[in-house]
Design a protein around this motif. Structure first.
Motif, mmCIF file in Angstrom:
data_model
loop_
_atom_site.group_PDB
_atom_site.id
_atom_site.type_symbol
_atom_site.label_atom_id
_atom_site.label_comp_id
_atom_site.label_asym_id
_atom_site.label_seq_id
_atom_site.Cartn_x
_atom_site.Cartn_y
_atom_site.Cartn_z
ATOM 1 N N GLU A 70 0.997 -1.220 -0.111
ATOM 2 C CA GLU A 70 0.007 0.004 -0.092
ATOM 3 C C GLU A 70 1.011 1.325 -0.001
ATOM 4 O OE1 GLU A 70 -2.802 -0.233 3.349
ATOM 5 O OE2 GLU A 70 -3.880 -1.747 2.401
ATOM 6 N N HIS A 71 0.287 2.293 -0.529
ATOM 7 C CA HIS A 71 1.148 3.600 -0.451
ATOM 8 C C HIS A 71 2.511 3.406 -0.924
ATOM 9 C CE1 HIS A 71 -2.267 5.956 1.116
ATOM 10 N NE2 HIS A 71 -2.109 4.813 2.077
ATOM 11 N N PRO A 72 2.632 3.072 -2.159
ATOM 12 C CA PRO A 72 4.020 2.771 -2.716
ATOM 13 C C PRO A 72 4.929 4.099 -2.865
ATOM 14 C CG PRO A 72 2.478 2.333 -4.398
ATOM 15 C CD PRO A 72 1.571 2.385 -3.208
ATOM 16 N N GLU A 73 3.974 5.188 -3.095
ATOM 17 C CA GLU A 73 4.645 6.366 -3.220
ATOM 18 C C GLU A 73 5.598 6.902 -2.143
ATOM 19 O OE1 GLU A 73 1.368 5.789 -2.978
ATOM 20 O OE2 GLU A 73 0.426 7.274 -1.334
ATOM 21 N N LEU A 74 5.341 6.473 -1.087
ATOM 22 C CA LEU A 74 5.929 6.785 0.126
ATOM 23 C C LEU A 74 7.508 6.125 0.097
ATOM 24 C CD1 LEU A 74 3.397 6.263 3.073
ATOM 25 C CD2 LEU A 74 4.070 8.304 1.404
ATOM 26 N N TYR A 75 7.705 5.278 -0.872
ATOM 27 C CA TYR A 75 9.025 4.536 -0.619
ATOM 28 C C TYR A 75 9.816 4.501 -1.955
ATOM 29 C CZ TYR A 75 6.488 3.050 3.542
ATOM 30 O OH TYR A 75 6.007 2.710 4.523
ATOM 31 N N ILE A 76 9.277 5.133 -3.080
ATOM 32 C CA ILE A 76 9.911 5.071 -4.404
ATOM 33 C C ILE A 76 11.427 5.486 -4.356
ATOM 34 C CG2 ILE A 76 9.544 6.053 -6.912
ATOM 35 C CD1 ILE A 76 7.524 4.183 -6.130
ATOM 36 N N GLU A 77 11.756 6.194 -3.879
ATOM 37 C CA GLU A 77 13.061 7.117 -3.893
ATOM 38 C C GLU A 77 14.176 5.925 -3.075
ATOM 39 O OE1 GLU A 77 10.366 8.833 -3.014
ATOM 40 O OE2 GLU A 77 10.509 9.985 -5.025
ATOM 41 N N ASP A 85 15.873 -1.205 -10.715
ATOM 42 C CA ASP A 85 15.910 -0.491 -12.065
ATOM 43 C C ASP A 85 14.840 -0.198 -12.576
ATOM 44 O OD1 ASP A 85 19.038 -0.492 -12.565
ATOM 45 O OD2 ASP A 85 18.978 -2.325 -11.751
ATOM 46 N N ILE A 86 13.826 -1.302 -12.204
ATOM 47 C CA ILE A 86 12.439 -1.087 -12.716
ATOM 48 C C ILE A 86 11.679 -1.064 -11.343
ATOM 49 C CG2 ILE A 86 10.553 -2.257 -14.011
ATOM 50 C CD1 ILE A 86 13.732 -3.836 -15.111
ATOM 51 N N ILE A 87 10.689 -0.186 -11.362
ATOM 52 C CA ILE A 87 10.050 -0.278 -10.244
ATOM 53 C C ILE A 87 8.261 -0.323 -10.497
ATOM 54 C CG2 ILE A 87 9.041 1.270 -8.099
ATOM 55 C CD1 ILE A 87 11.640 2.439 -8.048
ATOM 56 N N THR A 88 7.708 -1.370 -10.190
ATOM 57 C CA THR A 88 6.403 -1.748 -10.505
ATOM 58 C C THR A 88 5.456 -1.485 -9.337
ATOM 59 O OG1 THR A 88 7.090 -3.205 -12.197
ATOM 60 C CG2 THR A 88 4.937 -3.547 -11.459
ATOM 61 N N VAL A 89 4.590 -0.566 -9.472
ATOM 62 C CA VAL A 89 3.345 -0.555 -8.605
ATOM 63 C C VAL A 89 2.372 -1.140 -8.999
ATOM 64 C CG1 VAL A 89 4.475 1.679 -7.713
ATOM 65 C CG2 VAL A 89 2.766 1.769 -9.431
ATOM 66 N N CYS A 94 -2.671 2.444 -6.098
ATOM 67 C CA CYS A 94 -2.401 3.597 -6.336
ATOM 68 C C CYS A 94 -3.612 4.444 -6.912
ATOM 69 C CB CYS A 94 -1.461 3.553 -7.571
ATOM 70 S SG CYS A 94 0.135 3.008 -7.172
ATOM 71 N N THR A 95 -3.727 5.430 -5.785
ATOM 72 C CA THR A 95 -5.262 6.393 -6.049
ATOM 73 C C THR A 95 -4.652 7.544 -7.012
ATOM 74 O OG1 THR A 95 -5.606 6.287 -3.797
ATOM 75 C CG2 THR A 95 -6.658 8.021 -4.820
ATOM 76 N N HIS A 96 -3.379 7.796 -7.190
ATOM 77 C CA HIS A 96 -2.857 9.072 -8.081
ATOM 78 C C HIS A 96 -1.798 8.295 -9.043
ATOM 79 C CE1 HIS A 96 -5.227 11.907 -5.810
ATOM 80 N NE2 HIS A 96 -4.680 11.518 -4.811
ATOM 81 N N ALA A 111 9.449 2.628 -15.266
ATOM 82 C CA ALA A 111 7.841 2.549 -14.510
ATOM 83 C C ALA A 111 7.273 1.449 -15.020
ATOM 84 C CB ALA A 111 7.217 4.000 -14.777
ATOM 85 N N GLY A 112 6.856 0.789 -14.137
ATOM 86 C CA GLY A 112 5.834 -0.464 -14.409
ATOM 87 C C GLY A 112 4.671 -0.232 -13.351
ATOM 88 N N VAL A 113 3.636 -0.998 -14.137
ATOM 89 C CA VAL A 113 2.317 -1.380 -13.422
ATOM 90 C C VAL A 113 1.806 -2.655 -13.443
ATOM 91 C CG1 VAL A 113 -0.116 -0.530 -13.234
ATOM 92 C CG2 VAL A 113 1.505 1.404 -14.039
ATOM 93 N N ALA A 114 1.453 -3.281 -12.249
ATOM 94 C CA ALA A 114 1.026 -4.469 -12.301
ATOM 95 C C ALA A 114 -0.589 -4.437 -12.100
ATOM 96 C CB ALA A 114 1.731 -5.264 -11.138
#
Ligand code: DX5
Ligand code: ZN
Length: 218
Positions: A70-77, A85-89, A94-96, A111-114
């Motif tokens: 949940e809330h992957p945006e808090l940990y991307i950096e 190298d590839i970050i898939t959320v 993701c609300t936004h 950027a990846g989306v699952a």
């Protein structure tokens, strides 16, 4: 483009993770798939930053980090700093989503989306230009070793059509229950990247198993 193989270290032996990653370095694997689970988005907890760092130290191939949190945006950096190298959320987390994809790209990662099995590919129509990898879950996320959901074949075809209509170069990755039997049909349907966990690490000869998946020609 020849298809890519991304073994998932979720099925590796954590008591000798460095040896298993070294095996992947020596193999024909293209990416190393790293499954992060938080016990909230999925009903299981896998590992976090210390283990990612341990993998990064040894890995000589791109780290494909699949965030089942949940809330992957808090940990991307932090994941980027940890070697992703590839970050898939997950779309479902993701609300936004558009904002989170820009955030991933700003770090320099792909950027990846699952998508969970129940999520139609059409939900990505407005962001497909912003995505480098779509990961279609062919099991419900949370555990390795589950059975492949056959409906995935049709989803791959639908996603391929959406990608082509958008003129995008986005890769289609399949995650869950992949093995030597279903791999040819997955590739035929349009898959670009195959994730395999238990099929690789439970094999008597993981290196050869990776090579067999890599060698499939359609
Ligand atoms: C499942 C994970 C998968 C898992 C695949 O939630 O996202 O990457 O490791 O494992 P297998 O190949 O055993 O289904
Ligand atoms: Zn995964």
């Amino acid at each position: 483009m020849p298809h890519l193989i991304a073994p998932s270290v979720l099925a590796a032996n954590f008591g000798q993770l460095d040896k298993d990653v070294e095996m992947l370095n020596q193999s024909t694997a293209d990416w190393i798939h790293v499954d992060v689970m938080d016990g909230r988005f999925v009903p299981n907890i896998s590992f976090g930053f210390p283990v990612l760092h341990a993998i990064q130290k040894v890995a000589q191939k791109p780290l494909d980090v699949h965030l089942m949190i949940e809330h992957p945006e808090l940990y991307i950096e932090q994941f980027r700093a940890g070697g992703a190298d590839i970050i898939t959320v997950h779309y479902e987390a993701c609300t936004h989503l558009h904002r989170t994809l820009q955030q991933i790209k700003a770090t320099g990662a792909k950027a990846g989306v699952a998508l969970n099995p129940h999520t139609p590919v059409t939900v990505l129509s407005e962001v497909i230009q912003d995505i480098e990898v779509v990961c279609l879950m062919s099991v419900n996320p949370g555990f390795g070793g589950q059975s492949f959901i056959k409906r995935t074949y049709q989803k791959i075809k639908d996603l391929k059509a959406l990608i082509q209509a958008a003129g995008s170069n986005c890769l289609i990755e399949i995650d869950g229950g992949v093995n030597q039997e279903n791999a040819p049909e997955l590739l035929m349907a349009g898959a670009d990247v195959l994730v395999a966990g238990s099929f690789v690490f439970n094999a008597a000869n993981p290196t050869q198993t990776i090579q067999n998946l890599k060698a499939i020609s359609i």
